[in-house]
Design an enzyme around this catalytic site. Sequence first.
Site, PDB file in Angstrom:
ATOM      1  N   HIS A 152     119.886  79.683  47.290  1.00 36.96           N
ATOM      2  CA  HIS A 152     119.157  78.752  48.158  1.00 36.96           C
ATOM      3  C   HIS A 152     119.160  79.254  49.608  1.00 36.96           C
ATOM      4  O   HIS A 152     119.288  80.433  49.855  1.00 36.96           O
ATOM      5  CB  HIS A 152     119.716  77.340  47.999  1.00 36.96           C
ATOM      6  N   GLU A 194     124.459  72.594  48.790  1.00 38.30           N
ATOM      7  CA  GLU A 194     124.839  73.751  47.978  1.00 38.30           C
ATOM      8  C   GLU A 194     124.664  75.059  48.747  1.00 38.30           C
ATOM      9  O   GLU A 194     125.476  75.979  48.642  1.00 38.30           O
ATOM     10  CB  GLU A 194     124.003  73.787  46.697  1.00 38.30           C
ATOM     11  N   HIS A 229     125.992  80.174  42.807  1.00 38.38           N
ATOM     12  CA  HIS A 229     125.465  78.807  42.843  1.00 38.38           C
ATOM     13  C   HIS A 229     126.567  77.801  42.515  1.00 38.38           C
ATOM     14  O   HIS A 229     127.635  78.159  42.010  1.00 38.38           O
ATOM     15  CB  HIS A 229     124.327  78.642  41.824  1.00 38.38           C
ATOM     16  N   GLU A 280     127.435  79.578  38.106  1.00 44.51           N
ATOM     17  CA  GLU A 280     127.545  78.203  38.598  1.00 44.51           C
ATOM     18  C   GLU A 280     129.033  77.910  38.673  1.00 44.51           C
ATOM     19  O   GLU A 280     129.712  77.756  37.659  1.00 44.51           O
ATOM     20  CB  GLU A 280     126.842  77.231  37.645  1.00 44.51           C
TER      21      GLU A 280
END
Length: 564
Positions: free
Chosen positions: A398, A413, A466, A528
């Site tokens: 991101h 995040e 992430h 993740e």
Amino acid sequence: MRKLNRKTGLIALTLLLSQTALMPTAFTKQNEVIVKDSLINVRSGAGLDYPIVAKVEEGNRFTVLERKGEWLKIQVNDEKNGWVAEWLVTAKGENSEQESVSTSGTITAEGLRLRKGPGTSYPIVSVLSKDTKVEVTGQSGSWVEIQAGSSIGFISEEYIRMDSADHTIGTITADSVHLRSGPSPTAEILGKIKKGSSAEIINAENGWTNIQYQGHSYWISSQYINKRKADSRSGKLSIEITASSLHVRSSPKMSSHVIGSVKKGNTYKVRRTDGRWYEIMLEDGQKGWIASWYAKPLDNKTSPKRKKEAGKQITITRDKINIRTGPGTNQPIAKQANLGDSYKLIGMKDNWAEIELSDGSSGFIANWLLSSDSKVRPASAVQAGSLTGKLIVLDAGHGGMDSGAIGTSGLFEKQLTLRTALLLSSKLKQQGASVLLTRGGDQYISLSDRAHLANQQDADAFISIHYDSAADIGAGGITTYYTHGHQLELASHIQHSLLTNSQSQDRGVKQASLRVLRENKRPAVLVELGYISNPAEESLLHTARYQELVTNGLLNGLKSFLNK
């Protein structure tokens, strides 16, 4: 970059679905698509797990019969049809107003949104910077279809300046001139260009000249370049190929048939030009067209080679090492060296070795990739478990306008992924690795550009970092994703090491079609590292202890994979 329904609440999902229902699609039944990769697989079903039934080449056109998600069913020939991934083709509607063009242009607005179709209702593919050079491949009404790097989409025609077919060539007059990102003495320095080098002049403003050099756009002070018109008559203009492998086409447009290829460093005389395309003659006598932005003009007069300087002999210690025009991984690539190649050392600059090339010019290689011995350094000379000589690309997920998931405490995040990436980068460098970050601050970077960086730099590994989110606030644990089969081994090493270090819940190694991985040709994974939608887990994720545990897990997983 996880699916939206894992990043937002039910309200956002409902809004998205209602918008999607009204959104036109670039692919409808009986439309044509054009293959945009060099050779792609056609499968028996809509997914990577289905058997391959055919292979089709770049530039070929096919009729779309059906669509399922991100997969298109095409008519391969009279007897065979099959499924191809949407991201490997581009749409050409039979009933649209699209007209065939083949030229190039320059983006005139900062932060311009590249869209999937000709209209503001289409999804955003990427965000382009001002002065980005793009190839124009078509037009639909007031919307122009372009290719920018690996991204293909549409922009409004008011935000692009079409390039002229006339070429102005400039010659550098100073010993070493800075290549900058913009027309200002305070703009970022991206590299250097040496005296006597030739470059195509794009435009000039306020004492600065925008040039095309080795396939990239830069700005230099106008006082350091002399202008001259390039003569496109047969035998008058010579060019050198700057792309590692470049298609030669039957006509001057990207959709035309590929008749051959040329390699980086090859030189040719230009027979004639058409817009931004050069016609050349291949060794077998065939005539074909290449895109001019992958070639640099050469002076007709050959300047004397620089007097060779005596120095230490250095030897390359691994294969396919990039030799750059300046001391840094952000400098343009001049050529590649292979395992065992030897060069004379001119000197050292910022931990980079300046070497003498065969044509008398100089280039730069990171000194950790070199040996001063006359023999290639054996593998045993590298410390066991060391990452010396390895290049790792770290992708903090991101950034910029894309905040990613939002935690129960309001944590973004994008903030947490950058923190993890910076900490891991420091640890990797301590182990001797060279590290490239897709972003070092709060910037928006397209998914394709993140993958392209790893491909371009021939990275040893790529990790996209992430933190997860789900509607179920009790969900927790760590997941490692891969897309292609060659990425599975790295994913397994990473997941095992993360669990060993963090003692988190194991959500497994999973295969998923994620753009940052599917467009990545290198060993690549997306991790993740926990759920910020889980209040209990989120309270741990941003602590120094947890960050130490997961970065140590990623570090050890990389070491076990790269030193296996």
